[in-house]
Design a protein around this motif. Structure first.
Motif, PDB file in Angstrom:
ATOM      1  N   LEU A  12       0.812  -1.211   0.000  1.00  0.00           N
ATOM      2  CA  LEU A  12       0.000   0.000   0.000  1.00  0.00           C
ATOM      3  C   LEU A  12       0.851   1.269   0.000  1.00  0.00           C
ATOM      4  O   LEU A  12       0.481   2.269  -0.619  1.00  0.00           O
ATOM      5  N   VAL A  13       1.980   1.235   0.679  1.00  0.00           N
ATOM      6  CA  VAL A  13       2.878   2.394   0.679  1.00  0.00           C
ATOM      7  C   VAL A  13       3.416   2.632  -0.729  1.00  0.00           C
ATOM      8  O   VAL A  13       3.463   3.771  -1.201  1.00  0.00           O
ATOM      9  N   ILE A  14       3.801   1.562  -1.423  1.00  0.00           N
ATOM     10  CA  ILE A  14       4.280   1.704  -2.804  1.00  0.00           C
ATOM     11  C   ILE A  14       3.167   2.270  -3.685  1.00  0.00           C
ATOM     12  O   ILE A  14       3.415   3.139  -4.525  1.00  0.00           O
ATOM     13  N   GLY A  15       1.941   1.824  -3.497  1.00  0.00           N
ATOM     14  CA  GLY A  15       0.811   2.375  -4.237  1.00  0.00           C
ATOM     15  C   GLY A  15       0.588   3.841  -3.923  1.00  0.00           C
ATOM     16  O   GLY A  15       0.270   4.637  -4.803  1.00  0.00           O
ATOM     17  N   GLY A  16       0.756   4.204  -2.661  1.00  0.00           N
ATOM     18  CA  GLY A  16       0.622   5.610  -2.275  1.00  0.00           C
ATOM     19  C   GLY A  16       1.694   6.480  -2.908  1.00  0.00           C
ATOM     20  O   GLY A  16       1.423   7.593  -3.350  1.00  0.00           O
ATOM     21  N   ALA A  18       3.157   5.843  -5.766  1.00  0.00           N
ATOM     22  CA  ALA A  18       2.792   5.946  -7.183  1.00  0.00           C
ATOM     23  C   ALA A  18       1.716   7.011  -7.381  1.00  0.00           C
ATOM     24  O   ALA A  18       1.783   7.809  -8.318  1.00  0.00           O
ATOM     25  N   GLY A  19       0.725   7.040  -6.504  1.00  0.00           N
ATOM     26  CA  GLY A  19      -0.316   8.072  -6.588  1.00  0.00           C
ATOM     27  C   GLY A  19       0.242   9.461  -6.369  1.00  0.00           C
ATOM     28  O   GLY A  19      -0.145  10.414  -7.047  1.00  0.00           O
ATOM     29  N   TRP A  20       1.181   9.584  -5.448  1.00  0.00           N
ATOM     30  CA  TRP A  20       1.817  10.879  -5.187  1.00  0.00           C
ATOM     31  C   TRP A  20       2.621  11.335  -6.394  1.00  0.00           C
ATOM     32  O   TRP A  20       2.577  12.502  -6.769  1.00  0.00           O
ATOM     33  N   GLN A  21       3.370  10.402  -7.023  1.00  0.00           N
ATOM     34  CA  GLN A  21       4.158  10.752  -8.197  1.00  0.00           C
ATOM     35  C   GLN A  21       3.281  11.182  -9.368  1.00  0.00           C
ATOM     36  O   GLN A  21       3.698  11.986 -10.193  1.00  0.00           O
ATOM     37  N   ARG A  22       2.086  10.654  -9.445  1.00  0.00           N
ATOM     38  CA  ARG A  22       1.154  11.033 -10.507  1.00  0.00           C
ATOM     39  C   ARG A  22       0.386  12.307 -10.170  1.00  0.00           C
ATOM     40  O   ARG A  22      -0.415  12.787 -10.957  1.00  0.00           O
ATOM     41  N   GLY A  23       0.578  12.852  -8.983  1.00  0.00           N
ATOM     42  CA  GLY A  23      -0.055  14.108  -8.602  1.00  0.00           C
ATOM     43  C   GLY A  23      -1.498  13.965  -8.159  1.00  0.00           C
ATOM     44  O   GLY A  23      -2.251  14.937  -8.184  1.00  0.00           O
ATOM     45  N   TYR A  24      -1.898  12.773  -7.718  1.00  0.00           N
ATOM     46  CA  TYR A  24      -3.288  12.546  -7.323  1.00  0.00           C
ATOM     47  C   TYR A  24      -3.644  13.162  -5.972  1.00  0.00           C
ATOM     48  O   TYR A  24      -4.811  13.307  -5.655  1.00  0.00           O
ATOM     49  N   PHE A  25      -2.662  13.509  -5.160  1.00  0.00           N
ATOM     50  CA  PHE A  25      -2.952  14.021  -3.824  1.00  0.00           C
ATOM     51  C   PHE A  25      -2.886  15.535  -3.742  1.00  0.00           C
ATOM     52  O   PHE A  25      -2.983  16.109  -2.669  1.00  0.00           O
ATOM     53  N   GLY A  26      -2.747  16.205  -4.869  1.00  0.00           N
ATOM     54  CA  GLY A  26      -2.693  17.668  -4.901  1.00  0.00           C
ATOM     55  C   GLY A  26      -4.088  18.254  -4.872  1.00  0.00           C
ATOM     56  O   GLY A  26      -5.094  17.575  -4.642  1.00  0.00           O
ATOM     57  N   LEU A  47       2.202  -2.782  -8.977  1.00  0.00           N
ATOM     58  CA  LEU A  47       1.775  -3.010 -10.352  1.00  0.00           C
ATOM     59  C   LEU A  47       1.775  -1.713 -11.155  1.00  0.00           C
ATOM     60  O   LEU A  47       1.864  -1.739 -12.387  1.00  0.00           O
ATOM     61  N   ASN A  48       1.696  -0.567 -10.462  1.00  0.00           N
ATOM     62  CA  ASN A  48       1.766   0.728 -11.137  1.00  0.00           C
ATOM     63  C   ASN A  48       3.078   0.881 -11.902  1.00  0.00           C
ATOM     64  O   ASN A  48       3.127   1.513 -12.936  1.00  0.00           O
ATOM     65  N   TYR A  49       4.141   0.296 -11.366  1.00  0.00           N
ATOM     66  CA  TYR A  49       5.452   0.413 -11.997  1.00  0.00           C
ATOM     67  C   TYR A  49       5.663  -0.664 -13.061  1.00  0.00           C
ATOM     68  O   TYR A  49       6.685  -0.674 -13.742  1.00  0.00           O
TER      69      TYR A  49
END
Length: 66
Positions: A12-16, A18-26, A47-49
């Motif tokens: 879940l941390v790795i998924g988080g 990935a979401g942060w790198q994609r800018g989903y938490f802005g 799996l995002n990577y």
């Protein structure tokens, strides 16, 4: 049991990340599609990577029958 818990937490941390790198938490529009995409990205974890780019489309709430 502790190993499984640790693996799920790391997943879940790795998924988080990935979401942060994609800018989903802005500061973005908060709607069904964006929230579902963020949740799916976090659950997809590493799996995002591997090329997974989950996108969820929501039409809104279903209308009741007449």
């Amino acid at each position: 049991m502790r190993l499984l818990t640790l693996l799920v937490l790391v997943w879940l941390v790795i998924g988080g990340v990935a979401g942060w790198q994609r800018g989903y938490f802005g500061d973005s529009e908060q709607n069904c599609s964006s929230l579902a995409t963020v949740a799916t990205t976090v659950v997809a974890g590493p799996l995002n990577y591997a090329g997974v780019n989950p996108q969820v489309e929501c039409e809104g709430l279903p209308e009741p029958s007449q």
